[in-house]
Design a protein around this motif. Structure first.
Motif, PDB file in Angstrom:
ATOM      1  N   VAL A 107       0.838  -1.205   0.000  1.00 48.79           N
ATOM      2  CA  VAL A 107       0.000   0.000   0.000  1.00 48.79           C
ATOM      3  C   VAL A 107       0.871   1.253   0.000  1.00 48.79           C
ATOM      4  O   VAL A 107       0.546   2.244  -0.664  1.00 48.79           O
ATOM      5  CB  VAL A 107      -0.951  -0.009   1.214  1.00 48.79           C
ATOM      6  CG1 VAL A 107      -1.655   1.340   1.381  1.00 48.79           C
ATOM      7  CG2 VAL A 107      -1.987  -1.124   1.063  1.00 48.79           C
ATOM      8  N   THR A 108       2.005   1.215   0.708  1.00 46.84           N
ATOM      9  CA  THR A 108       2.881   2.392   0.738  1.00 46.84           C
ATOM     10  C   THR A 108       3.472   2.703  -0.625  1.00 46.84           C
ATOM     11  O   THR A 108       3.944   3.821  -0.864  1.00 46.84           O
ATOM     12  CB  THR A 108       4.042   2.203   1.738  1.00 46.84           C
ATOM     13  OG1 THR A 108       4.947   1.191   1.260  1.00 46.84           O
ATOM     14  CG2 THR A 108       3.524   1.826   3.112  1.00 46.84           C
ATOM     15  N   GLN A 109       3.479   1.721  -1.521  1.00 44.05           N
ATOM     16  CA  GLN A 109       4.001   1.933  -2.862  1.00 44.05           C
ATOM     17  C   GLN A 109       2.934   2.479  -3.809  1.00 44.05           C
ATOM     18  O   GLN A 109       3.244   2.852  -4.943  1.00 44.05           O
ATOM     19  CB  GLN A 109       4.564   0.630  -3.418  1.00 44.05           C
ATOM     20  CG  GLN A 109       5.624  -0.010  -2.529  1.00 44.05           C
ATOM     21  CD  GLN A 109       6.790   0.923  -2.265  1.00 44.05           C
ATOM     22  OE1 GLN A 109       7.600   1.186  -3.153  1.00 44.05           O
ATOM     23  NE2 GLN A 109       6.895   1.429  -1.034  1.00 44.05           N
ATOM     24  N   ARG A 110       1.693   2.534  -3.338  1.00 38.88           N
ATOM     25  CA  ARG A 110       0.591   3.039  -4.162  1.00 38.88           C
ATOM     26  C   ARG A 110       0.136   4.429  -3.741  1.00 38.88           C
ATOM     27  O   ARG A 110      -0.321   5.209  -4.568  1.00 38.88           O
ATOM     28  CB  ARG A 110      -0.607   2.086  -4.074  1.00 38.88           C
ATOM     29  CG  ARG A 110      -0.406   0.707  -4.700  1.00 38.88           C
ATOM     30  CD  ARG A 110      -1.736  -0.034  -4.761  1.00 38.88           C
ATOM     31  NE  ARG A 110      -1.634  -1.326  -5.431  1.00 38.88           N
ATOM     32  CZ  ARG A 110      -1.674  -2.500  -4.820  1.00 38.88           C
ATOM     33  NH1 ARG A 110      -1.798  -2.543  -3.493  1.00 38.88           N
ATOM     34  NH2 ARG A 110      -1.590  -3.620  -5.510  1.00 38.88           N
ATOM     35  N   TYR A 111       0.240   4.731  -2.463  1.00 34.85           N
ATOM     36  CA  TYR A 111      -0.321   5.972  -1.929  1.00 34.85           C
ATOM     37  C   TYR A 111       0.759   6.783  -1.235  1.00 34.85           C
ATOM     38  O   TYR A 111       1.667   6.220  -0.606  1.00 34.85           O
ATOM     39  CB  TYR A 111      -1.466   5.667  -0.962  1.00 34.85           C
ATOM     40  CG  TYR A 111      -2.575   4.856  -1.589  1.00 34.85           C
ATOM     41  CD1 TYR A 111      -3.473   5.444  -2.479  1.00 34.85           C
ATOM     42  CD2 TYR A 111      -2.707   3.495  -1.325  1.00 34.85           C
ATOM     43  CE1 TYR A 111      -4.479   4.695  -3.072  1.00 34.85           C
ATOM     44  CE2 TYR A 111      -3.712   2.744  -1.918  1.00 34.85           C
ATOM     45  CZ  TYR A 111      -4.590   3.349  -2.792  1.00 34.85           C
ATOM     46  OH  TYR A 111      -5.575   2.602  -3.381  1.00 34.85           O
ATOM     47  N   GLN A 112       0.646   8.087  -1.312  1.00 29.08           N
ATOM     48  CA  GLN A 112       1.690   8.978  -0.828  1.00 29.08           C
ATOM     49  C   GLN A 112       1.625   9.232   0.666  1.00 29.08           C
ATOM     50  O   GLN A 112       2.549   9.822   1.240  1.00 29.08           O
ATOM     51  CB  GLN A 112       1.639  10.306  -1.589  1.00 29.08           C
ATOM     52  CG  GLN A 112       1.962  10.168  -3.070  1.00 29.08           C
ATOM     53  CD  GLN A 112       1.979  11.497  -3.792  1.00 29.08           C
ATOM     54  OE1 GLN A 112       1.531  12.512  -3.262  1.00 29.08           O
ATOM     55  NE2 GLN A 112       2.520  11.501  -4.999  1.00 29.08           N
ATOM     56  N   GLU A 113       0.560   8.827   1.317  1.00 25.72           N
ATOM     57  CA  GLU A 113       0.446   9.036   2.765  1.00 25.72           C
ATOM     58  C   GLU A 113      -0.450   7.965   3.365  1.00 25.72           C
ATOM     59  O   GLU A 113      -1.258   7.347   2.659  1.00 25.72           O
ATOM     60  CB  GLU A 113      -0.094  10.426   3.070  1.00 25.72           C
ATOM     61  CG  GLU A 113      -1.449  10.708   2.468  1.00 25.72           C
ATOM     62  CD  GLU A 113      -1.890  12.146   2.680  1.00 25.72           C
ATOM     63  OE1 GLU A 113      -3.100  12.396   2.619  1.00 25.72           O
ATOM     64  OE2 GLU A 113      -1.021  13.001   2.920  1.00 25.72           O
ATOM     65  N   PRO A 114      -0.305   7.704   4.674  1.00 26.73           N
ATOM     66  CA  PRO A 114      -1.138   6.681   5.314  1.00 26.73           C
ATOM     67  C   PRO A 114      -2.606   7.091   5.337  1.00 26.73           C
ATOM     68  O   PRO A 114      -2.944   8.284   5.354  1.00 26.73           O
ATOM     69  CB  PRO A 114      -0.571   6.596   6.738  1.00 26.73           C
ATOM     70  CG  PRO A 114       0.743   7.301   6.698  1.00 26.73           C
ATOM     71  CD  PRO A 114       0.657   8.314   5.602  1.00 26.73           C
ATOM     72  N   ASP A 115      -3.471   6.090   5.356  1.00 30.40           N
ATOM     73  CA  ASP A 115      -4.912   6.316   5.483  1.00 30.40           C
ATOM     74  C   ASP A 115      -5.262   6.331   6.967  1.00 30.40           C
ATOM     75  O   ASP A 115      -5.223   5.284   7.628  1.00 30.40           O
ATOM     76  CB  ASP A 115      -5.680   5.200   4.773  1.00 30.40           C
ATOM     77  CG  ASP A 115      -7.192   5.391   4.842  1.00 30.40           C
ATOM     78  OD1 ASP A 115      -7.642   6.338   5.515  1.00 30.40           O
ATOM     79  OD2 ASP A 115      -7.917   4.584   4.229  1.00 30.40           O
ATOM     80  N   PRO A 116      -5.597   7.471   7.531  1.00 25.06           N
ATOM     81  CA  PRO A 116      -5.859   7.542   8.980  1.00 25.06           C
ATOM     82  C   PRO A 116      -7.068   6.725   9.411  1.00 25.06           C
ATOM     83  O   PRO A 116      -7.248   6.470  10.600  1.00 25.06           O
ATOM     84  CB  PRO A 116      -6.071   9.042   9.222  1.00 25.06           C
ATOM     85  CG  PRO A 116      -6.512   9.586   7.900  1.00 25.06           C
ATOM     86  CD  PRO A 116      -5.806   8.765   6.866  1.00 25.06           C
ATOM     87  N   ARG A 117      -7.882   6.296   8.457  1.00 23.52           N
ATOM     88  CA  ARG A 117      -9.076   5.516   8.804  1.00 23.52           C
ATOM     89  C   ARG A 117      -8.785   4.031   8.925  1.00 23.52           C
ATOM     90  O   ARG A 117      -9.663   3.267   9.349  1.00 23.52           O
ATOM     91  CB  ARG A 117     -10.153   5.738   7.735  1.00 23.52           C
ATOM     92  CG  ARG A 117     -10.598   7.188   7.585  1.00 23.52           C
ATOM     93  CD  ARG A 117     -11.380   7.364   6.290  1.00 23.52           C
ATOM     94  NE  ARG A 117     -10.558   7.066   5.118  1.00 23.52           N
ATOM     95  CZ  ARG A 117     -11.012   7.080   3.867  1.00 23.52           C
ATOM     96  NH1 ARG A 117     -12.278   7.379   3.620  1.00 23.52           N
ATOM     97  NH2 ARG A 117     -10.196   6.799   2.862  1.00 23.52           N
ATOM     98  N   ASP A 118      -7.586   3.598   8.570  1.00 20.67           N
ATOM     99  CA  ASP A 118      -7.262   2.178   8.592  1.00 20.67           C
ATOM    100  C   ASP A 118      -6.782   1.775   9.985  1.00 20.67           C
ATOM    101  O   ASP A 118      -5.682   2.142  10.402  1.00 20.67           O
ATOM    102  CB  ASP A 118      -6.169   1.872   7.558  1.00 20.67           C
ATOM    103  CG  ASP A 118      -5.879   0.390   7.431  1.00 20.67           C
ATOM    104  OD1 ASP A 118      -6.352  -0.385   8.274  1.00 20.67           O
ATOM    105  OD2 ASP A 118      -5.180   0.016   6.473  1.00 20.67           O
ATOM    106  N   PRO A 119      -7.557   0.994  10.735  1.00 19.96           N
ATOM    107  CA  PRO A 119      -7.174   0.649  12.113  1.00 19.96           C
ATOM    108  C   PRO A 119      -6.050  -0.370  12.196  1.00 19.96           C
ATOM    109  O   PRO A 119      -5.479  -0.574  13.275  1.00 19.96           O
ATOM    110  CB  PRO A 119      -8.474   0.071  12.683  1.00 19.96           C
ATOM    111  CG  PRO A 119      -9.182  -0.505  11.498  1.00 19.96           C
ATOM    112  CD  PRO A 119      -8.857   0.409  10.347  1.00 19.96           C
ATOM    113  N   ALA A 120      -5.701  -1.008  11.084  1.00 22.61           N
ATOM    114  CA  ALA A 120      -4.693  -2.064  11.116  1.00 22.61           C
ATOM    115  C   ALA A 120      -3.277  -1.545  10.885  1.00 22.61           C
ATOM    116  O   ALA A 120      -2.326  -2.323  10.949  1.00 22.61           O
ATOM    117  CB  ALA A 120      -5.014  -3.129  10.071  1.00 22.61           C
ATOM    118  N   LEU A 121      -3.104  -0.260  10.640  1.00 23.93           N
ATOM    119  CA  LEU A 121      -1.784   0.252  10.270  1.00 23.93           C
ATOM    120  C   LEU A 121      -0.756   0.062  11.366  1.00 23.93           C
ATOM    121  O   LEU A 121       0.372  -0.341  11.112  1.00 23.93           O
ATOM    122  CB  LEU A 121      -1.879   1.738   9.902  1.00 23.93           C
ATOM    123  CG  LEU A 121      -2.600   2.078   8.605  1.00 23.93           C
ATOM    124  CD1 LEU A 121      -2.550   3.578   8.371  1.00 23.93           C
ATOM    125  CD2 LEU A 121      -1.976   1.334   7.434  1.00 23.93           C
ATOM    126  N   GLY A 122      -1.128   0.385  12.588  1.00 25.06           N
ATOM    127  CA  GLY A 122      -0.182   0.284  13.680  1.00 25.06           C
ATOM    128  C   GLY A 122       0.923   1.313  13.598  1.00 25.06           C
ATOM    129  O   GLY A 122       0.882   2.249  12.790  1.00 25.06           O
TER     130      GLY A 122
END
Length: 369
Positions: A107-122
């Motif tokens: 996912v980090t290779q597709r999007y320029q920043e983390p998705d704050p709505r994703d609870p699994a990011l850690g």
């Protein structure tokens, strides 16, 4: 190194220093090679002098930038921590958790920043600096393009043996509470998630076994020979075995040089990258000498630098890291924090979580799912 649940304070301190050394050392080697990865040896010497690169070269807009090698290594650590936590439920789903971690890296290779709505990011998934493409390997990308997990029986990219398996596999070797054969197999299983050629799988497994031997207190050469013994038990080991034996032989053939290193290969494929990193670590006078030798060649400089740095850092601990290179390293604080969390989980995890209760902070850093 203890293999029981009881760790003395001295053992905990030694282990944390080795984990930090392994992860930060690998990242330093990666960053030293990042700016010259696709340059020939003649070009490197023409641009940087007869001795080649002696310091960081700007890459990806800065000095000390890491590549996909460090990115994927960190996500391996993240997956292993989550697998350890899930042991509370009576299982140890390490391949599945590592696969989920690699999907988060994808996912980090597709999007320029983390998705704050994703609870699994850690903790790791919320790091904005990791959302950057740093020349990731095609097999790593395509192997993670869907949710199906490659296995030893049905690997992804069955003909690929790129070094993308080796450069991310040092963390498996840090599982010192596991036996060497189990570490070897786990690294092989997780390599098959993106690469299916036996050499791609077994070079990663051998690398993990070498790191494991070092962190348990063995010498580098002894650990390499133990890995060769494990390799011999697997079909398709011949290329990796030959490459490691060639690295051992090269140590006795004269003074280290870029030309002697290039005789082992270029590092684009797994067994060559492993042999080159091992050779540089074996002949290293100190951490800086080994790392500079590992990157000054006309091949996959960041991967061979990363492998050498993982080995020397695991062998000597964090205090052996060149301070000037450490100070300028991209993501230094985050890498050190993740290393400390890994050491804390392995040595004191029972005090952070259990079947009936868990630290809310730990659960937020390493959520399930």
């Amino acid at each position: 190194m203890t293999t029981t649940a009881l760790w003395s304070r001295a053992q905990q301190q030694d282990f944390r220093a080795r984990v930090r050394g392994c992860l930060l050392g690998g990242a330093i080697g990666d960053a030293l090679g990042a700016g010259i990865e696709f340059h020939s040896l003649d070009m490197i010497r023409g641009n940087h002098g007869p001795a080649g690169v002696r310091d960081y070269v700007r890459a990806y807009g800065r000095r000390g930038a890491v590549t996909d090698d460090t990115q994927m290594t960190l996500f391996t650590v993240d997956g292993l921590i989550r697998a350890e936590i899930r042991r509370d439920g009576g299982t140890w789903p390490a391949p599945e958790e590592v696969h989920r971690a690699y999907l988060r890296w994808r996912v980090t290779q597709r999007y320029q920043e983390p998705d704050p709505r994703d609870p699994a990011l850690g903790l790791l998934g919320r790091q904005p600096w990791l959302h950057s493409q740093r020349a990731p390997g095609n097999a790593c990308l395509s192997g993670l393009d869907d949710d199906r997990m490659g296995t030893l029986a049905a690997p992804k990219n069955p003909e690929s043996k790129g070094c993308g398996t080796v450069m991310r596999s040092a963390p498996f070797g840090l599982l010192v509470d596991r036996e060497a054969a189990e570490v070897f197999r786990l690294a092989a299983e997780c390599a098959a998630q993106t690469h299916g050629h036996p050499s791609g799988i077994l070079a990663a497994a051998a690398f993990a076994a070498i790191v494991h031997g070092i962190v348990r207190g063995g010498t580098l050469e002894t650990s390499v020979r133990q890995a060769l013994g494990l390799l011999a038990q697997w079909g398709g080991h011949e290329e990796t075995t030959a490459a490691l034996r060639q690295a051992l032989d090269a140590v006795r053939q004269g003074a280290p040089s870029a030309e002697r290193l290039e005789a082992l290969g270029q590092g684009w494929v797994a067994e060559e990258a492993l042999a080159m990193g091992v050779y540089c670590a074996l002949v290293a006078e100190d951490m800086r000498h080994g790392l500079l030798l590992a990157v000054n060649h006309g091949g996959d400089s960041d991967s061979t630098g990363s492998i050498c740095g993982n080995l020397l850092g695991a062998l000597h601990g964090e205090t052996a890291l060149p301070p000037d290179l450490l100070a300028e390293l991209e993501g230094r604080a985050a890498i050190a924090e993740l290393a400390d969390d890994f050491a804390l989980e392995l040595t004191q995890g029972a005090q952070l979580h259990g079947p009936d209760a868990a630290s809310a902070v730990w659960s937020e850093r390493y959520p399930q799912g």
